[in-house]
Motif scaffolding. Structure first.
Motif, PDB file in Angstrom:
ATOM      1  N   LEU A 158       0.922  -1.096   0.073  1.00 18.21           N
ATOM      2  CA  LEU A 158      -0.095  -0.117   0.013  1.00 18.21           C
ATOM      3  C   LEU A 158       1.023   1.350  -0.024  1.00 18.21           C
ATOM      4  CD1 LEU A 158      -2.871   1.202   0.495  1.00 18.21           C
ATOM      5  CD2 LEU A 158      -2.458   1.082   2.983  1.00 18.21           C
ATOM      6  N   PHE A 184       3.163  -0.906   4.258  1.00 22.16           N
ATOM      7  CA  PHE A 184       2.551   0.681   3.970  1.00 22.16           C
ATOM      8  C   PHE A 184       3.916   1.514   3.650  1.00 22.16           C
ATOM      9  CE2 PHE A 184       1.468   4.670   5.558  1.00 22.16           C
ATOM     10  CZ  PHE A 184       0.716   5.179   4.329  1.00 22.16           C
ATOM     11  N   TYR A 207      -3.027   4.622  -1.356  1.00 21.06           N
ATOM     12  CA  TYR A 207      -3.850   5.364  -0.196  1.00 21.06           C
ATOM     13  C   TYR A 207      -3.268   6.883  -0.234  1.00 21.06           C
ATOM     14  CZ  TYR A 207      -6.013   6.455   4.354  1.00 21.06           C
ATOM     15  OH  TYR A 207      -6.633   7.219   5.392  1.00 21.06           O
ATOM     16  N   TYR A 226      -1.645  -1.502  -4.071  1.00 15.98           N
ATOM     17  CA  TYR A 226      -2.784  -0.206  -3.566  1.00 15.98           C
ATOM     18  C   TYR A 226      -2.195   0.915  -3.275  1.00 15.98           C
ATOM     19  CZ  TYR A 226      -5.401  -4.896  -2.949  1.00 15.98           C
ATOM     20  OH  TYR A 226      -6.149  -5.821  -3.266  1.00 15.98           O
TER      21      TYR A 226
END
Length: 227
Positions: A7, A182, A125, A123
């Motif tokens: 992410l 992340f 964010y 992904y």
């Protein structure tokens, strides 16, 4: 538990902060007034203008006043979902007209393509709207990068410095938080993601360390298999 998904943040991570502040924001500031005046009656625009009135507490604000509020929010980089949505609409016009090209660091492009080929789910964010995220990657200087990503998250999932946001994202991805890595250049975001159980890695492109988190200066230095 091994990492299965990555992410990533955008500003300062995959892309230069200067692109957002020196290119995208000025473009929105210049083109937003005419865009709103021309399309205030269009349903998707009208819905966002209503949201601006509600958030600002000015229920009776006319279109000119709403434009003024939005320009104030742009100047202060306010993380308002309605502003982000309207900016995304303006930027879409700019990208489609060829007036804008999304900036993505070359090292990020190489790494993202490699990780996708290696089987990692990717992904995004960002505090920018999902539409704006897709435009940056879809109309990037390196071509259309959107096929690399399995999903996008914005402030509709929650604020980026709140642990609950990362818990929601892990649930939406469908993996235990410990299987998600992340990437961000903001310490408070990394702290929140770690508190949710995610693996974390800081990006400090100008050097330095994001306290308590392993930190690198480039995507070229990232090996997801070691987390």
């Amino acid at each position: 538990m091994t990492v299965k998904a990555i992410l990533t943040d955008i500003e300062g991570t995959t892309s230069a902060v200067s692109f957002v502040f020196d290119v995208l924001f000025p473009y929105a500031r210049e083109h937003l007034p005419a865009f709103i005046h021309a399309r205030a009656g269009v349903a998707e625009v009208a819905a966002q203008l209503a949201a601006v009135r509600a958030e600002s507490g000015e229920a009776d604000a006319d279109t000119q006043r709403v434009v003024a509020i939005l320009l104030e929010w742009i100047a202060t980089d306010r993380k308002a979902t309605s502003l982000k949505a309207l900016q995304g609409m303006v930027w879409q016009q700019g990208y489609e007209a060829g007036e804008l090209k999304g900036h993505v660091y070359p090292d990020a492009v190489v790494a993202l393509r490699r990780w996708k080929a290696e089987g990692y789910a990717l992904y995004v964010y960002s505090s920018g709207s999902i539409q704006a995220q897709k435009l940056i990657f879809g109309c990037s200087e390196a071509g259309d990068l959107t096929p690399l990503f399995s999903g996008y998250f914005d402030t509709t999932s929650g604020a980026k410095r709140e642990t609950a946001s990362y818990e929601r994202i892990a649930s939406a991805i469908g993996l235990p938080a410990g299987e998600i890595l992340f990437l961000s250049d903001v310490l408070q975001e990394l702290d929140a993601a770690r508190a949710a159980g995610m693996r974390t890695l800081g990006l400090a492109r100008e050097g330095g360390v994001l306290g308590g988190h392993e930190t690198v200066a480039s995507f070229a230095a990232i090996d997801p298999s070691v987390f």
